[in-house]
Write a protein that holds these residues in place. Structure first.
Motif, PDB file in Angstrom:
ATOM      1  N   GLU A  90       1.029  -0.956   0.227  1.00  0.00           N
ATOM      2  CA  GLU A  90       0.117  -0.114  -0.177  1.00  0.00           C
ATOM      3  C   GLU A  90       0.905   1.063   0.050  1.00  0.00           C
ATOM      4  O   GLU A  90       0.675   2.333  -0.301  1.00  0.00           O
ATOM      5  CB  GLU A  90      -1.105  -0.358   1.977  1.00  0.00           C
ATOM      6  N   VAL A  91       2.322   1.116   1.108  1.00  0.00           N
ATOM      7  CA  VAL A  91       2.909   2.539   0.861  1.00  0.00           C
ATOM      8  C   VAL A  91       3.286   2.286  -0.764  1.00  0.00           C
ATOM      9  O   VAL A  91       3.152   3.531  -1.377  1.00  0.00           O
ATOM     10  CB  VAL A  91       4.270   2.718   1.754  1.00  0.00           C
ATOM     11  N   LEU A  92       3.870   1.607  -1.267  1.00  0.00           N
ATOM     12  CA  LEU A  92       4.780   1.180  -2.802  1.00  0.00           C
ATOM     13  C   LEU A  92       3.200   1.819  -3.392  1.00  0.00           C
ATOM     14  O   LEU A  92       3.510   3.261  -4.215  1.00  0.00           O
ATOM     15  CB  LEU A  92       5.253   0.017  -2.975  1.00  0.00           C
ATOM     16  N   GLN A  93       2.418   1.882  -3.918  1.00  0.00           N
ATOM     17  CA  GLN A  93       1.501   2.441  -4.668  1.00  0.00           C
ATOM     18  C   GLN A  93       0.757   3.955  -4.012  1.00  0.00           C
ATOM     19  O   GLN A  93       1.173   4.599  -5.675  1.00  0.00           O
ATOM     20  CB  GLN A  93      -0.051   2.007  -3.962  1.00  0.00           C
ATOM     21  N   VAL A 113       0.154  -5.332  -6.072  1.00  0.00           N
ATOM     22  CA  VAL A 113      -0.470  -6.241  -6.275  1.00  0.00           C
ATOM     23  C   VAL A 113      -0.264  -7.297  -5.226  1.00  0.00           C
ATOM     24  O   VAL A 113      -1.853  -8.071  -5.258  1.00  0.00           O
ATOM     25  CB  VAL A 113      -1.001  -6.548  -7.845  1.00  0.00           C
ATOM     26  N   ARG A 114       0.423  -8.562  -5.398  1.00  0.00           N
ATOM     27  CA  ARG A 114       0.736  -8.800  -4.411  1.00  0.00           C
ATOM     28  C   ARG A 114       1.475  -8.623  -3.152  1.00  0.00           C
ATOM     29  O   ARG A 114      -0.046  -9.119  -1.894  1.00  0.00           O
ATOM     30  CB  ARG A 114       2.478  -9.498  -4.815  1.00  0.00           C
ATOM     31  N   GLY A 115       1.381  -7.047  -2.783  1.00  0.00           N
ATOM     32  CA  GLY A 115       0.692  -6.946  -1.546  1.00  0.00           C
ATOM     33  C   GLY A 115      -0.080  -6.696  -1.178  1.00  0.00           C
ATOM     34  O   GLY A 115      -0.859  -6.580  -0.595  1.00  0.00           O
ATOM     35  N   LYS A 116      -0.889  -6.052  -1.557  1.00  0.00           N
ATOM     36  CA  LYS A 116      -2.536  -5.512  -1.588  1.00  0.00           C
ATOM     37  C   LYS A 116      -3.419  -6.057  -1.721  1.00  0.00           C
ATOM     38  O   LYS A 116      -4.496  -6.363  -0.582  1.00  0.00           O
ATOM     39  CB  LYS A 116      -2.587  -3.871  -2.298  1.00  0.00           C
ATOM     40  N   THR A 117      -3.222  -6.946  -2.403  1.00  0.00           N
ATOM     41  CA  THR A 117      -4.288  -8.208  -2.359  1.00  0.00           C
ATOM     42  C   THR A 117      -4.161  -9.746  -2.348  1.00  0.00           C
ATOM     43  O   THR A 117      -4.088 -10.341  -1.831  1.00  0.00           O
ATOM     44  CB  THR A 117      -4.565  -8.324  -4.032  1.00  0.00           C
ATOM     45  N   ALA A 118      -2.723  -9.668  -2.822  1.00  0.00           N
ATOM     46  CA  ALA A 118      -2.610 -11.715  -2.878  1.00  0.00           C
ATOM     47  C   ALA A 118      -1.680 -12.030  -2.278  1.00  0.00           C
ATOM     48  O   ALA A 118      -1.541 -12.941  -1.367  1.00  0.00           O
ATOM     49  CB  ALA A 118      -1.324 -11.768  -4.416  1.00  0.00           C
ATOM     50  N   ALA A 119      -1.337 -11.182  -1.096  1.00  0.00           N
ATOM     51  CA  ALA A 119      -0.202 -11.706   0.270  1.00  0.00           C
ATOM     52  C   ALA A 119      -1.599 -12.140   0.761  1.00  0.00           C
ATOM     53  O   ALA A 119      -1.074 -13.089   2.013  1.00  0.00           O
ATOM     54  CB  ALA A 119      -0.060 -10.724   0.959  1.00  0.00           C
ATOM     55  N   LEU A 120      -2.982 -11.137   1.250  1.00  0.00           N
ATOM     56  CA  LEU A 120      -3.559 -11.946   2.385  1.00  0.00           C
ATOM     57  C   LEU A 120      -4.423 -13.005   1.512  1.00  0.00           C
ATOM     58  O   LEU A 120      -4.642 -14.713   2.420  1.00  0.00           O
ATOM     59  CB  LEU A 120      -4.745 -11.790   2.008  1.00  0.00           C
ATOM     60  N   PHE A 121      -4.728 -13.816   0.252  1.00  0.00           N
ATOM     61  CA  PHE A 121      -4.899 -14.799  -0.777  1.00  0.00           C
ATOM     62  C   PHE A 121      -3.905 -15.760  -0.479  1.00  0.00           C
ATOM     63  O   PHE A 121      -5.090 -17.296   0.723  1.00  0.00           O
ATOM     64  CB  PHE A 121      -4.964 -14.354  -1.792  1.00  0.00           C
ATOM     65  N   SER A 122      -2.683 -15.732  -0.597  1.00  0.00           N
ATOM     66  CA  SER A 122      -1.516 -16.379  -0.387  1.00  0.00           C
ATOM     67  C   SER A 122      -1.737 -17.325   0.701  1.00  0.00           C
ATOM     68  O   SER A 122      -1.855 -17.911   1.409  1.00  0.00           O
ATOM     69  CB  SER A 122      -0.969 -16.039  -0.976  1.00  0.00           C
ATOM     70  N   ALA A 123      -1.518 -15.805   1.988  1.00  0.00           N
ATOM     71  CA  ALA A 123      -1.569 -16.487   3.618  1.00  0.00           C
ATOM     72  C   ALA A 123      -2.839 -17.401   3.989  1.00  0.00           C
ATOM     73  O   ALA A 123      -2.927 -18.381   4.424  1.00  0.00           O
ATOM     74  CB  ALA A 123      -1.172 -15.145   4.653  1.00  0.00           C
ATOM     75  N   ALA A 124      -4.257 -16.844   3.683  1.00  0.00           N
ATOM     76  CA  ALA A 124      -5.243 -17.497   3.492  1.00  0.00           C
ATOM     77  C   ALA A 124      -5.139 -19.039   3.125  1.00  0.00           C
ATOM     78  O   ALA A 124      -5.748 -19.883   3.721  1.00  0.00           O
ATOM     79  CB  ALA A 124      -6.277 -16.527   2.811  1.00  0.00           C
ATOM     80  N   THR A 125      -4.253 -18.955   2.069  1.00  0.00           N
ATOM     81  CA  THR A 125      -4.688 -20.585   1.339  1.00  0.00           C
ATOM     82  C   THR A 125      -3.198 -21.396   1.962  1.00  0.00           C
ATOM     83  O   THR A 125      -4.024 -22.581   2.737  1.00  0.00           O
ATOM     84  CB  THR A 125      -4.804 -20.532  -0.106  1.00  0.00           C
ATOM     85  N   GLU A 126      -2.559 -20.735   2.015  1.00  0.00           N
ATOM     86  CA  GLU A 126      -1.548 -21.886   3.040  1.00  0.00           C
ATOM     87  C   GLU A 126      -1.970 -21.886   4.258  1.00  0.00           C
ATOM     88  O   GLU A 126      -0.660 -22.795   4.591  1.00  0.00           O
ATOM     89  CB  GLU A 126      -0.388 -20.478   2.875  1.00  0.00           C
TER      90      GLU A 126
END
Lengths: 332, 332
Positions: free
Chosen positions: A155-158, A176-189
């Protein structure tokens, strides 16, 4: 409850399959967002939590844990953790973006104020860390605190990248990896980790969430130029907010000197006039930027699907594969 | 380094005693606030972290761990955690209070913007949780995530309580426990926990930090009406910001109808005119509210000192006792 055959959208089928667990997640969320001493907290969070979001992230955690044969009880805590982190970032986004609408309702910071959004968001972050600590699993604590750092970093990078025409596709992907995908991947991992699955399966679950999150965000950014009323998005919101997303980055890369001056005026300088959005759409189409963006979204959905190939076959796995198709269905 | 006899203030003696460890804490802070991808993060945090605050909270963690005979290495992580949480709350306070100055410099949100303050604060919170997870000690994770929730809850409670004349001393205490004492008590408690000390000692360390934090905040609130230029506080800041702190709560409790109308106008309605601050000071003195507030600060300092009585004698223990005197020295 068994699979509801009448619900055809994959996320609805997933919600139907996970209904009992999701009931527990919702109960835990209601319990933990309460505050004996500060009644404003549930007032602010209820607004978001009850607003009927798809609960996609906690569903991913539940699905991932079930897929891995986990029998509980901590997948419920982890799903609630993920939803709390998501809700906290929405509250903080509302402050920072001065956005007018979220999920079709007025944002919290119009109903209350910036103070409440910031502090209630902080409360939810803290509640999330309490919940995940209760699992007693240090590896899920690492994954989720790493994700929280990656989200904030993205978000800061954005902030600095969004209005800078030199922003590359690589930087966009990082945002995008930060603001969106990081939580998706943590959720599944974490679903795989809590189930104690082997590394290759945990990695596959991470890859699935990562690719799903990226395709989800690219579609969202694409629909900002492509959407109609049916998508629930106003065409041109990102343009008006001067956000350099993937379609624009592609168009800027192919711009001649005159077009570059246009992008510089409307995005970097923020000097926007009547007809500018139409001209932007014209340039996006001329350079095939929307079509190229669409292909990238489809490619990430394909990668999500491929990641599932490393996991044992099951109906739930097929449903997650369908979900990756569904995410891009609006632009497929 | 040995005790520097020329440094007479207890926090300076403490800083001198902990100099080596504090060097490690500062190194860890610099290392973890870096961000490869988002250079704005260290820009914003350096502003606060390098601004030369007293580092009182991390010093308390180091002192508490040493007092308990802990030989490392995780007291350094915990001290850095505590400072990151503190810095994150300062960044978020700057957003919410629209305060003009912090530690004598312009606040981050004047140099940058609200967005940066919110998101960089979030980044520091996440970094704090990463650091504490590295200790692998689930009990310190519980203590610190509970503290983070209590801090946010206290700040939210303050939003609704600060401009409400019905706010009681009990509510004030709850706000102070949240916004200040929770981090002090967590800072001292985790030192005992990481050292594996018995419950009564851990409890004494908690009680010390709790009482020290409360007296610290009461003094701060008192100096807002009592301070001169030497204290670095402008008299009347809280009054102008319409914050109902302990001196005012005591004056309101003793107010006649006419005085009540005055307090309602200046605090609840925010209608402040020339001479109102002088009149407020007159009322505070007439009802002995400043003197009563002073006595409460001294009483909490006495409780902090008493808590230390449960711990084994040592020079470090004596220094923490001196520190509780020092906190109230400006009003003693």
């Amino acid at each position: 409850m068994s699979l509801d055959e009448t619900a055809t959208k994959p996320h609805e089928r997933l919600a139907a399959l996970m209904q009992d667990d999701m009931g527990r997640v919702n109960e835990l969320i209601r319990e933990r967002m309460a505050s004996e001493h500060a009644p404003r907290i549930p007032e602010v969070t209820a607004h978001l939590v009850e607003a009927g979001g798809k609960r996609l992230r906690p569903l991913l955690t539940l699905a991932s844990a079930h897929l891995c044969g986990y029998e509980g009880p901590y997948h419920v805590h982890l799903a609630a953790t993920v939803e709390f982190i998501h809700t906290a970032t929405l509250l903080h986004d509302d402050v920072v973006d001065e956005s007018l609408k979220r999920r079709g309702r007025p944002t919290a910071n119009l109903l209350w104020d910036n103070k409440s959004s910031v502090l209630v968001g902080d409360y939810l972050f803290a509640r999330a860390f309490q919940l995940m600590t209760e699992t007693g699993n240090l590896r899920v604590l690492r994954i989720l605190s790493d994700a929280a750092a990656t989200i904030a970093e993205g978000e800061v990078l954005q902030l600095t990248a969004a209005q800078n025409l030199r922003t590359t596709e690589a930087t966009y992907l990082q945002v995008v990896r930060g603001k969106t995908a990081a939580l998706f991947s943590a959720a599944t991992e974490v679903g795989g980790v809590i189930a104690g699955r082997p590394e290759d399966e945990v990695r596959a679950l991470f890859d699935y969430g990562d690719a799903l999150g990226i395709s989800f965000q690219i579609v969202d950014d694409l629909l900002d130029y492509w959407g109609g009323t049916a998508t629930g998005k106003n065409v041109g919101d990102d343009f008006r907010e001067r956000k350099l997303t993937l379609p624009l980055i592609k168009a800027v890369a192919r711009a001649d000197a005159e077009e570059r001056a246009f992008w510089s005026r409307v995005i970097e300088k923020g000097d926007q006039r009547d007809g500018d959005l139409d001209h932007a759409l014209h340039l996006l189409n001329r350079h095939g930027a929307l079509e190229a963006t669409r292909r990238e979204a489809l490619d990430w959905a394909r990668r999500a699907k491929a990641a599932m190939g490393s996991l044992p076959r099951s109906d739930l796995r097929d449903l997650l594969v369908d979900l990756s198709d569904y995410v891009v269905a609006r632009v497929a």
